[in-house]
Scaffold this motif. Structure first.
Motif, mmCIF file in Angstrom:
data_model
loop_
_atom_site.group_PDB
_atom_site.id
_atom_site.type_symbol
_atom_site.label_atom_id
_atom_site.label_comp_id
_atom_site.label_asym_id
_atom_site.label_seq_id
_atom_site.Cartn_x
_atom_site.Cartn_y
_atom_site.Cartn_z
ATOM 1 N N ALA A 1 -11.932 32.549 2.306
ATOM 2 C CA ALA A 1 -12.031 31.558 3.374
ATOM 3 C C ALA A 1 -10.892 31.750 4.376
ATOM 4 O O ALA A 1 -9.841 32.284 4.030
ATOM 5 C CB ALA A 1 -11.970 30.149 2.779
ATOM 6 N N PRO A 2 -11.095 31.347 5.631
ATOM 7 C CA PRO A 2 -10.035 31.486 6.633
ATOM 8 C C PRO A 2 -8.730 30.851 6.162
ATOM 9 O O PRO A 2 -8.728 29.774 5.545
ATOM 10 C CB PRO A 2 -10.611 30.744 7.851
ATOM 11 N N GLN A 3 -7.620 31.520 6.440
ATOM 12 C CA GLN A 3 -6.317 31.038 6.008
ATOM 13 C C GLN A 3 -5.919 29.767 6.751
ATOM 14 O O GLN A 3 -6.047 29.679 7.970
ATOM 15 C CB GLN A 3 -5.256 32.113 6.246
ATOM 16 N N ARG A 4 -5.471 28.786 6.009
ATOM 17 C CA ARG A 4 -4.944 27.551 6.583
ATOM 18 C C ARG A 4 -4.072 26.888 5.541
ATOM 19 O O ARG A 4 -4.116 27.231 4.354
ATOM 20 C CB ARG A 4 -6.071 26.604 7.004
ATOM 21 N N ASN A 5 -3.283 25.909 5.952
ATOM 22 C CA ASN A 5 -2.405 25.207 5.018
ATOM 23 C C ASN A 5 -3.185 24.060 4.383
ATOM 24 O O ASN A 5 -2.983 22.889 4.698
ATOM 25 C CB ASN A 5 -1.167 24.688 5.738
ATOM 26 N N TRP A 6 -4.114 24.410 3.485
ATOM 27 C CA TRP A 6 -4.975 23.388 2.894
ATOM 28 C C TRP A 6 -4.208 22.420 2.006
ATOM 29 O O TRP A 6 -4.626 21.275 1.831
ATOM 30 C CB TRP A 6 -6.121 24.021 2.108
ATOM 31 N N PHE A 7 -3.062 22.846 1.468
ATOM 32 C CA PHE A 7 -2.284 21.934 0.640
ATOM 33 C C PHE A 7 -1.859 20.712 1.451
ATOM 34 O O PHE A 7 -2.008 19.565 1.005
ATOM 35 C CB PHE A 7 -1.049 22.637 0.078
ATOM 36 N N VAL A 8 -1.335 20.935 2.643
ATOM 37 C CA VAL A 8 -0.917 19.827 3.499
ATOM 38 C C VAL A 8 -2.123 19.078 4.036
ATOM 39 O O VAL A 8 -2.179 17.838 3.990
ATOM 40 C CB VAL A 8 -0.037 20.348 4.656
ATOM 41 N N GLU A 9 -3.091 19.810 4.567
ATOM 42 C CA GLU A 9 -4.210 19.185 5.274
ATOM 43 C C GLU A 9 -5.141 18.399 4.353
ATOM 44 O O GLU A 9 -5.604 17.311 4.720
ATOM 45 C CB GLU A 9 -5.005 20.270 6.008
ATOM 46 N N ASP A 10 -5.406 18.934 3.165
ATOM 47 C CA ASP A 10 -6.401 18.314 2.279
ATOM 48 C C ASP A 10 -5.796 17.484 1.152
ATOM 49 O O ASP A 10 -6.448 16.566 0.642
ATOM 50 C CB ASP A 10 -7.292 19.397 1.647
ATOM 51 N N LEU A 11 -4.549 17.810 0.759
ATOM 52 C CA LEU A 11 -3.950 17.130 -0.385
ATOM 53 C C LEU A 11 -2.796 16.219 -0.003
ATOM 54 O O LEU A 11 -2.776 15.044 -0.376
ATOM 55 C CB LEU A 11 -3.457 18.158 -1.411
ATOM 56 N N TYR A 12 -1.843 16.753 0.736
ATOM 57 C CA TYR A 12 -0.578 16.044 0.915
ATOM 58 C C TYR A 12 -0.663 14.903 1.923
ATOM 59 O O TYR A 12 -0.043 13.862 1.726
ATOM 60 C CB TYR A 12 0.499 17.033 1.351
ATOM 61 N N TYR A 13 -1.414 15.073 2.991
ATOM 62 C CA TYR A 13 -1.452 14.080 4.058
ATOM 63 C C TYR A 13 -2.451 12.937 3.887
ATOM 64 O O TYR A 13 -2.123 11.787 4.194
ATOM 65 C CB TYR A 13 -1.738 14.769 5.397
ATOM 66 N N PRO A 14 -3.692 13.185 3.446
ATOM 67 C CA PRO A 14 -4.704 12.122 3.480
ATOM 68 C C PRO A 14 -4.313 10.887 2.679
ATOM 69 O O PRO A 14 -3.794 10.976 1.562
ATOM 70 C CB PRO A 14 -5.945 12.804 2.892
ATOM 71 N N THR A 15 -4.609 9.742 3.241
ATOM 72 C CA THR A 15 -4.218 8.468 2.640
ATOM 73 C C THR A 15 -4.762 8.310 1.232
ATOM 74 O O THR A 15 -4.072 7.821 0.327
ATOM 75 C CB THR A 15 -4.715 7.312 3.524
ATOM 76 N N TRP A 16 -6.009 8.707 1.012
ATOM 77 C CA TRP A 16 -6.633 8.486 -0.295
ATOM 78 C C TRP A 16 -5.966 9.269 -1.418
ATOM 79 O O TRP A 16 -6.165 8.943 -2.585
ATOM 80 C CB TRP A 16 -8.124 8.827 -0.229
ATOM 81 N N ASN A 17 -5.166 10.268 -1.083
ATOM 82 C CA ASN A 17 -4.424 11.008 -2.109
ATOM 83 C C ASN A 17 -3.022 10.463 -2.339
ATOM 84 O O ASN A 17 -2.335 10.926 -3.256
ATOM 85 C CB ASN A 17 -4.311 12.485 -1.717
ATOM 86 N N ARG A 18 -2.573 9.497 -1.525
ATOM 87 C CA ARG A 18 -1.176 9.060 -1.568
ATOM 88 C C ARG A 18 -1.020 7.591 -1.938
ATOM 89 O O ARG A 18 -0.099 6.914 -1.471
ATOM 90 C CB ARG A 18 -0.518 9.327 -0.204
ATOM 91 N N LEU A 19 -1.895 7.089 -2.788
ATOM 92 C CA LEU A 19 -1.896 5.665 -3.116
ATOM 93 C C LEU A 19 -1.021 5.309 -4.310
ATOM 94 O O LEU A 19 -0.759 4.127 -4.552
ATOM 95 C CB LEU A 19 -3.332 5.196 -3.391
ATOM 96 N N ASP A 20 -0.540 6.302 -5.068
ATOM 97 C CA ASP A 20 0.190 6.009 -6.298
ATOM 98 C C ASP A 20 1.462 5.214 -6.039
ATOM 99 O O ASP A 20 1.750 4.237 -6.736
ATOM 100 C CB ASP A 20 0.524 7.311 -7.028
ATOM 101 N N GLY A 21 2.251 5.645 -5.058
ATOM 102 C CA GLY A 21 3.501 4.957 -4.777
ATOM 103 C C GLY A 21 3.288 3.543 -4.282
ATOM 104 O O GLY A 21 3.966 2.602 -4.721
ATOM 105 N N LEU A 22 2.352 3.369 -3.362
ATOM 106 C CA LEU A 22 2.045 2.027 -2.857
ATOM 107 C C LEU A 22 1.548 1.127 -3.984
ATOM 108 O O LEU A 22 1.934 -0.048 -4.082
ATOM 109 C CB LEU A 22 1.003 2.122 -1.746
ATOM 110 N N LEU A 23 0.689 1.682 -4.849
ATOM 111 C CA LEU A 23 0.185 0.906 -5.983
ATOM 112 C C LEU A 23 1.317 0.457 -6.892
ATOM 113 O O LEU A 23 1.372 -0.723 -7.293
ATOM 114 C CB LEU A 23 -0.818 1.745 -6.775
ATOM 115 N N CYS A 24 2.225 1.360 -7.237
ATOM 116 C CA CYS A 24 3.328 0.990 -8.127
ATOM 117 C C CYS A 24 4.198 -0.100 -7.509
ATOM 118 O O CYS A 24 4.642 -1.024 -8.199
ATOM 119 C CB CYS A 24 4.168 2.224 -8.460
#
Length: 382
Positions: free
Chosen positions: A197-220
């Motif tokens: 697949a075309p090279q891109r920074n999928w770690f940042v774009e798909d995992l690190y930034y989206p809100t739905w992946n970053r709820l653990d800290g807010l939940l705690c």
């Protein structure tokens, strides 16, 4: 941040310490903007991304109390006042810095930027193109804004027929669902990358930034607030053991360091983030105790640094770049002196933004909202 309340009003110096640690940690991490500060500082900068997660836990704890406290007393939640209060808190300084990025290209730390409408609507962390990385740290502000929009409505709905099992099920779904979602994204993107697949920074774009992946800290943070608001006697008994909780939190943080040592692998993103958030929540619990090792004293300068941390977060990357452009060669390799120059310049610009924009915005908020004051649980978070 608002004016510092007196101890009697609920000011918690331990939370200032944690907020100051969070912003300094993030600044060390973002030294990559100028190529890093050398191997002597790598131990501090490598895990600096965790500072944002600490901000998330603090936000969940403090905003959680502001929302849950009136509901626990059977009072109506004033949605308009809440959203207006958060808007005055976040937007004035944000808009000024955003205007600098748009109107003064030389200010930016990177040549390309996501479209303006994404920043205006606070959605630049969704469907992100990381090749346009100017002002990319606004992603965490987007996560916070989404939390401000959704959490009061969710809390109000749950309080119509409150039950412990509802909170437990929701928390479990957030944690387990987050692990499953991040694992699925990681497996899908690594497979796509291996397939050409075309090279891109999928770690940042798909995992690190989206809100739905970053709820653990807010939940705690929200769970801490829930315990404090709805089980005050249990909270008080636990606070008496805050130093033990602090030690436990440090142990859990050590585990989080180990789990996330590769940062971009499956283990880091599936399990590392919820473990990290749990460890940070234990530290926040200890920071909220007046008798704990980190909550006992007001450390000179720490309250001020915590107070300007939002402005500092907004400007530090661009300031780092400006220092590198104008003084980089002269200060390269100077060790602590180099760190002081970069950090001092960021502090100076942040102080200007704080006193010229952020504080007047808070005063205007007070006039708009009249004489009504919010419940003071601690210094407000960024």
């Amino acid at each position: 941040m608002t004016r510092t309340p007196s101890p009697a009003q609920g000011h918690l110096p331990g939370l200032d310490v944690l907020r100051a640690i969070a912003i300094v940690w993030v600044m060390f991490f973002h030294s990559w903007v100028v190529g890093g500060l050398g191997p002597d500082w790598r131990w501090l900068s490598y895990y600096g991304w965790m500072g944002v997660d600490l901000f998330f836990v603090l936000s969940g704890f403090l905003i959680g109390q502001q929302v849950l406290a009136p509901l626990s007393r059977g009072e109506p939640l004033r949605f308009g006042d809440f959203y207006l209060r958060r808007a005055f808190r976040i937007l004035p300084a944000y808009w000024v810095v955003l205007a600098l990025y748009v109107l003064v290209p030389a200010w930016s730390e990177a040549p390309l930027m996501e479209p303006l409408w994404k920043f205006a609507l606070m959605v630049m962390n969704l469907d992100n193109d990381y090749s346009r990385s100017a002002f990319s740290h606004a992603w965490s502000l987007c996560v916070e804004e989404h939390f401000y929009l959704v959490f009061p409505l969710l809390a109000w709905a749950l309080m119509r027929r409150p039950a412990v099992w509802k909170v437990s099920v929701l928390a479990t779904c957030v944690v387990v669902g987050g692990v499953a979602l991040r694992s699925g994204i990681w497996l899908h993107d690594t497979a796509a990358e291996a397939a050409g697949a075309p090279q891109r920074n999928w770690f940042v774009e798909d995992l690190y930034y989206p809100t739905w992946n970053r709820l653990d800290g807010l939940l705690c943070g929200v769970l801490l607030a829930t315990l404090k608001v709805f089980r005050p006697a249990l909270w008080a008994r636990a606070q008496a053991k805050a130093n033990g909780v602090l030690m436990l939190g440090l142990a859990v943080m050590a585990l989080a360091f180990w789990l996330t040592r590769a940062r971009v692998d499956l283990m880091s993103n599936a399990l590392g983030w919820p473990v990290l958030s749990a460890g940070l929540a234990l530290l926040v619990f200890a920071g909220a105790a007046r008798g704990s090792l980190i909550g006992r004293w007001q450390v000179p300068g720490v309250g001020w640094l915590a107070g300007i941390s939002y402005s500092l977060y907004l400007v530090h990357k661009a300031v780092f770049k400006q220092v590198q452009l104008h003084l980089g060669d002269a200060i390269a390799g100077l060790g602590v002196a180099q760190v002081l120059v970069y950090g001092g310049a960021a502090l100076l610009v942040a102080a200007v933004l704080y006193y010229a924009v952020e504080r007047p915005g808070l005063r205007l908020r007070g006039r708009v909202l009249g004489t009504r004051r919010p419940p003071v649980v601690a210094r407000e978070t960024a």
